[in-house]
Design a protein around this motif. Structure first.
Motif, PDB file in Angstrom:
ATOM      1  N   ARG A 150       0.644  -1.745   0.138  1.00  0.00           N
ATOM      2  CA  ARG A 150      -0.145  -0.135   0.238  1.00  0.00           C
ATOM      3  C   ARG A 150       1.143   1.419  -0.024  1.00  0.00           C
ATOM      4  O   ARG A 150       0.497   2.336  -0.964  1.00  0.00           O
ATOM      5  CB  ARG A 150      -0.836   0.345   1.388  1.00  0.00           C
ATOM      6  CG  ARG A 150      -2.332   0.811   1.195  1.00  0.00           C
ATOM      7  CD  ARG A 150      -2.686   0.959   2.902  1.00  0.00           C
ATOM      8  NE  ARG A 150      -3.436  -1.023   2.399  1.00  0.00           N
ATOM      9  CZ  ARG A 150      -3.867  -1.423   3.554  1.00  0.00           C
ATOM     10  NH1 ARG A 150      -3.033  -0.427   4.333  1.00  0.00           N
ATOM     11  NH2 ARG A 150      -4.684  -2.412   3.194  1.00  0.00           N
ATOM     12  N   GLN A 151       1.928   1.400   0.633  1.00  0.00           N
ATOM     13  CA  GLN A 151       3.222   2.551   1.039  1.00  0.00           C
ATOM     14  C   GLN A 151       3.586   2.610  -0.461  1.00  0.00           C
ATOM     15  O   GLN A 151       3.807   3.969  -0.713  1.00  0.00           O
ATOM     16  CB  GLN A 151       3.745   2.371   1.902  1.00  0.00           C
ATOM     17  CG  GLN A 151       3.153   2.572   3.406  1.00  0.00           C
ATOM     18  CD  GLN A 151       4.140   1.797   4.178  1.00  0.00           C
ATOM     19  OE1 GLN A 151       5.607   1.801   3.824  1.00  0.00           O
ATOM     20  NE2 GLN A 151       3.649   2.386   6.126  1.00  0.00           N
ATOM     21  N   GLU A 154       1.846   3.934  -3.049  1.00  0.00           N
ATOM     22  CA  GLU A 154       1.166   5.648  -2.602  1.00  0.00           C
ATOM     23  C   GLU A 154       1.900   6.454  -3.206  1.00  0.00           C
ATOM     24  O   GLU A 154       2.004   7.731  -3.099  1.00  0.00           O
ATOM     25  CB  GLU A 154       1.062   5.554  -1.212  1.00  0.00           C
ATOM     26  CG  GLU A 154      -0.624   5.551  -0.365  1.00  0.00           C
ATOM     27  CD  GLU A 154      -0.364   5.116   0.762  1.00  0.00           C
ATOM     28  OE1 GLU A 154       0.598   5.582   1.454  1.00  0.00           O
ATOM     29  OE2 GLU A 154      -1.526   5.344   1.509  1.00  0.00           O
ATOM     30  N   LYS A 155       3.508   6.163  -3.270  1.00  0.00           N
ATOM     31  CA  LYS A 155       4.403   6.890  -3.736  1.00  0.00           C
ATOM     32  C   LYS A 155       4.783   6.702  -5.323  1.00  0.00           C
ATOM     33  O   LYS A 155       5.654   7.138  -6.553  1.00  0.00           O
ATOM     34  CB  LYS A 155       5.802   5.978  -3.403  1.00  0.00           C
ATOM     35  CG  LYS A 155       6.292   6.288  -1.712  1.00  0.00           C
ATOM     36  CD  LYS A 155       7.403   5.373  -1.372  1.00  0.00           C
ATOM     37  CE  LYS A 155       7.394   5.241   1.210  1.00  0.00           C
ATOM     38  NZ  LYS A 155       8.340   4.789   0.707  1.00  0.00           N
TER      39      LYS A 155
END
Length: 157
Positions: A150-151, A154-155
């Motif tokens: 997920r992280q 997002e990037k």
């Protein structure tokens, strides 16, 4: 194929990205793929267009995000329908349309695998390869790996 950078990701997260890439590149008729968490967030995706093989149709940028939204909605709808009819858990959903098909398959942790394919794809081949992905990814998609994916999404620009 546009994917988040694998730099700094765990072996499990890189393996999941490799499995997704393999699904898109090796299964005839698959345009894009999205893995969505049980709460509807995009964990992994393919972006049709940029690096797609020449024989594959090019889709709009952002199509995987749209696919993730559709997958999440179909998953919720079919889960509700199955509960209402007391049919148990939903294993797979397939929607055939004039110009394409959408497949949704449950992953063991409540996450969903969604595939957008051409109208002339061999549905049994797509379903078989989706089941392979789910079988290989289900035990790897731990809360830690979901958070990491997920992280990384997002990037991604």
């Amino acid at each position: 194929m546009t994917a988040p950078s694998t730099y700094g990701l765990s072996t499990q997260a890189r393996n999941l990205q490799w499995l997704l890439t393999d699904l898109v590149e090796e299964v005839p008729g698959v345009n894009s793929v999205a893995v969505v968490s049980s709460d509807g967030l995009l964990l992994l995706s393919s972006e049709p267009g940029t690096d797609a093989p020449q024989d594959r149709p090019k889709g709009p940028r952002g199509a995987s995000a749209d696919l993730a939204t559709i997958v999440s909605g179909l998953g919720s709808l079919t889960t509700g329908a199955a509960a209402l009819m007391e049919f148990g858990t939903v294993k797979q959903t397939m929607v055939a349309m004039e110009n394409g098909s959408v497949f949704v398959m449950a992953i063991s942790d409540g996450s969903l695998l969604g595939v957008h394919a051409t109208p002339d794809c061999d549905m049994s081949v797509v379903a078989y390869h989706m089941a392979l992905f789910v079988g290989r990814a289900g035990h790897v998609l731990t809360p830690e790996v979901r958070s990491e994916l997920r992280q990384s999404m997002e990037k991604t620009p």
